[in-house]
Write an enzyme that holds these catalytic residues in place. Sequence first.
Site, mmCIF file in Angstrom:
data_model
loop_
_atom_site.group_PDB
_atom_site.id
_atom_site.type_symbol
_atom_site.label_atom_id
_atom_site.label_comp_id
_atom_site.label_asym_id
_atom_site.label_seq_id
_atom_site.Cartn_x
_atom_site.Cartn_y
_atom_site.Cartn_z
ATOM 1 N N ARG A 90 2.522 13.672 0.062
ATOM 2 C CA ARG A 90 3.702 13.094 0.702
ATOM 3 C C ARG A 90 4.962 13.416 -0.084
ATOM 4 O O ARG A 90 5.058 13.168 -1.275
ATOM 5 C CB ARG A 90 3.534 11.576 0.805
ATOM 6 C CG ARG A 90 4.594 10.917 1.671
ATOM 7 C CD ARG A 90 4.353 9.420 1.747
ATOM 8 N NE ARG A 90 5.282 8.778 2.646
ATOM 9 C CZ ARG A 90 5.406 7.461 2.754
ATOM 10 N NH1 ARG A 90 4.631 6.673 2.030
ATOM 11 N NH2 ARG A 90 6.268 6.933 3.586
ATOM 12 N N SER A 104 10.664 -7.539 0.492
ATOM 13 C CA SER A 104 9.417 -8.287 0.484
ATOM 14 C C SER A 104 8.898 -8.451 -0.945
ATOM 15 O O SER A 104 8.400 -9.513 -1.329
ATOM 16 C CB SER A 104 8.382 -7.564 1.349
ATOM 17 O OG SER A 104 7.160 -8.258 1.358
ATOM 18 N N GLN A 112 -0.745 -5.940 -4.781
ATOM 19 C CA GLN A 112 -1.845 -5.062 -5.174
ATOM 20 C C GLN A 112 -1.340 -4.095 -6.241
ATOM 21 O O GLN A 112 -0.335 -3.426 -6.050
ATOM 22 C CB GLN A 112 -2.342 -4.280 -3.952
ATOM 23 C CG GLN A 112 -3.637 -3.521 -4.173
ATOM 24 C CD GLN A 112 -4.839 -4.447 -4.162
ATOM 25 O OE1 GLN A 112 -4.755 -5.537 -3.648
ATOM 26 N NE2 GLN A 112 -5.933 -3.995 -4.737
ATOM 27 N N GLY A 128 -0.090 4.394 -4.570
ATOM 28 C CA GLY A 128 0.895 3.309 -4.648
ATOM 29 C C GLY A 128 2.308 3.772 -4.926
ATOM 30 O O GLY A 128 3.145 2.974 -5.353
ATOM 31 N N GLU A 129 2.622 5.062 -4.662
ATOM 32 C CA GLU A 129 3.979 5.533 -4.951
ATOM 33 C C GLU A 129 5.020 4.791 -4.124
ATOM 34 O O GLU A 129 6.119 4.523 -4.598
ATOM 35 C CB GLU A 129 4.095 7.036 -4.697
ATOM 36 C CG GLU A 129 5.484 7.571 -5.031
ATOM 37 C CD GLU A 129 5.609 9.079 -4.922
ATOM 38 O OE1 GLU A 129 6.745 9.583 -4.853
ATOM 39 O OE2 GLU A 129 4.561 9.760 -4.901
ATOM 40 N N ARG A 131 4.961 1.667 -3.187
ATOM 41 C CA ARG A 131 5.195 0.383 -3.865
ATOM 42 C C ARG A 131 6.080 0.560 -5.095
ATOM 43 O O ARG A 131 6.965 -0.239 -5.366
ATOM 44 C CB ARG A 131 3.846 -0.220 -4.291
ATOM 45 C CG ARG A 131 3.188 -1.085 -3.232
ATOM 46 C CD ARG A 131 1.744 -1.337 -3.575
ATOM 47 N NE ARG A 131 0.908 -0.215 -3.160
ATOM 48 C CZ ARG A 131 -0.298 0.014 -3.625
ATOM 49 N NH1 ARG A 131 -0.817 -0.781 -4.538
ATOM 50 N NH2 ARG A 131 -0.992 1.029 -3.195
ATOM 51 N N GLU A 162 -5.162 8.112 1.615
ATOM 52 C CA GLU A 162 -4.270 6.953 1.639
ATOM 53 C C GLU A 162 -3.134 7.151 2.631
ATOM 54 O O GLU A 162 -2.828 6.279 3.441
ATOM 55 C CB GLU A 162 -3.694 6.699 0.240
ATOM 56 C CG GLU A 162 -2.725 5.515 0.194
ATOM 57 C CD GLU A 162 -1.967 5.440 -1.113
ATOM 58 O OE1 GLU A 162 -1.621 4.323 -1.507
ATOM 59 O OE2 GLU A 162 -1.707 6.493 -1.731
ATOM 60 N N ASN A 163 -2.512 8.328 2.587
ATOM 61 C CA ASN A 163 -1.363 8.590 3.455
ATOM 62 C C ASN A 163 -1.770 8.813 4.905
ATOM 63 O O ASN A 163 -1.075 8.366 5.825
ATOM 64 C CB ASN A 163 -0.597 9.805 2.935
ATOM 65 C CG ASN A 163 0.227 9.489 1.699
ATOM 66 O OD1 ASN A 163 1.087 8.619 1.726
ATOM 67 N ND2 ASN A 163 -0.056 10.157 0.600
ATOM 68 N N ARG A 166 -2.448 5.576 6.788
ATOM 69 C CA ARG A 166 -1.242 4.835 7.172
ATOM 70 C C ARG A 166 -0.318 5.682 8.033
ATOM 71 O O ARG A 166 0.777 5.258 8.381
ATOM 72 C CB ARG A 166 -0.502 4.365 5.914
ATOM 73 C CG ARG A 166 -1.169 3.213 5.205
ATOM 74 C CD ARG A 166 -0.151 2.472 4.359
ATOM 75 N NE ARG A 166 0.544 3.384 3.455
ATOM 76 C CZ ARG A 166 0.150 3.660 2.218
ATOM 77 N NH1 ARG A 166 -0.938 3.102 1.731
ATOM 78 N NH2 ARG A 166 0.832 4.490 1.448
#
Length: 333
Positions: A90, A104, A112, A128-129, A131, A162-163, A166
Site C-alpha cells: 500500500r 477516534s 490493537q 498497522g501502518e 494506525r 491485511e490490505n 480491508r
Amino acid sequence: MAVKKKGLGRGLDALFPEKSVKPAEKKPEQKPVATNESLHQQEEGSLNASVVKSAAETKDTAQATVVEEPKKSEMLVKISKVEPNRTQPRKQFDEDALLELSESIKQFGILQPLLVSDKGDYYEIIAGERRWRAAKLAGLKEVPVIIKEFNDQQVVEISLIENIQREDLNPIEEAMAYKRLIDEFKLKQDNIAERVSKSRTAVTNSLRLLKLDERVQQMLIDEMISAGHARAILAITDKDKQTSVAMKVFDEKLSVRETEKLVKHIVEPPKKTQKTVNTAEDAIYESLEEKMKGIMGTRVFIHRKKNNKGKIEIEYYSRDELERIIELFESIR
C-alpha cells in the site's frame, strides 16, 4: 457491491507451522476488550490476532482446542522509533479517513497494538501502518507494539492479506504485490490465490493490468477509470492508443460496455470491400472520406453503388458524441 470478508481466509494460517493439540481444558476468563466506533473497529480487524494465534486440526480426535502461543509481551515504544515498511504494497492513504481514525484514537486510544519487527535501532511495521499514521496525526508520543520476527516473504504476504481484506489497495498496488511474490519468492499464481483467498482468475486479471501504459495505470490509481475499463483497454497493444482511449473513456464518461465496443472497433475495424483496380475515381472518394472525417471528428465511410448512387455512414461511440454530430449538422443549416 461485494460483501467484505471478515476473516483472513487461509492466507495467514499458511505462514505459521502447526502447533500441538491438547485435550480441551478450561481457559482462564479473559477481560472483555473495549469496543470502538465502526471506523476504528474495522481498522483493528482480526489480522494481529491471527498472527499471534493459529490452530492445528487433528483426525485422531473428534474434538480439539486451539493451543495459543505464549502471548508476546505488549510494550509501549516512542512513535519516532517506529517506521513503515518501505516495501509494503500500500502506497496511498485516504487523508480524510486517517483524520477520522485519529479523532477516534484521541478518544479511545489504540485498541490493537502494531505488529512490528525489531531492526535494532528502530521498529519496522509489519501490520498497522494506518494506525501508526493516525496516531501521529493524533499527537501520540508512544504506541503499543508487539514484536515478532518474520522472513521477507511472510512480511509481504501479511501486508498484502491485511490490505486486501480491508479493500485498501488500489488495483495497481495489488497487482504489484502479486508480481513481487512471483518475481522475488517464486510463488505460482495458484499459491498466491490460495493465500489471499481469491480465485486464480482474479489474480491473473490483476497482473494483466501491469501491461497497461503507465499513464493509463495512473488514471486507474486516480480512479479516473475503473478496473473494468482498464481490462477492456488491454486488448489494444499500442501504448499511445491505450492512453488515447482511456482519456476518451474519462472525458465522455463511457460505460464499460461502451468501452468494450469502442476497443473492439479499433482492434477489428470493419473490412472494406476488396477493390481489384485502384482507379482515379477511387482516389477521389477516399479523399472525400478523409475530408469528411476531418469535419465530423469521427470515422466516415462512403459506400458507392452503381449510377453514382450510394450512402454515407457516420460512426459515433456515445450519446454525447451523437448529440455533438447533430449539433454540427444544425450549425451548417
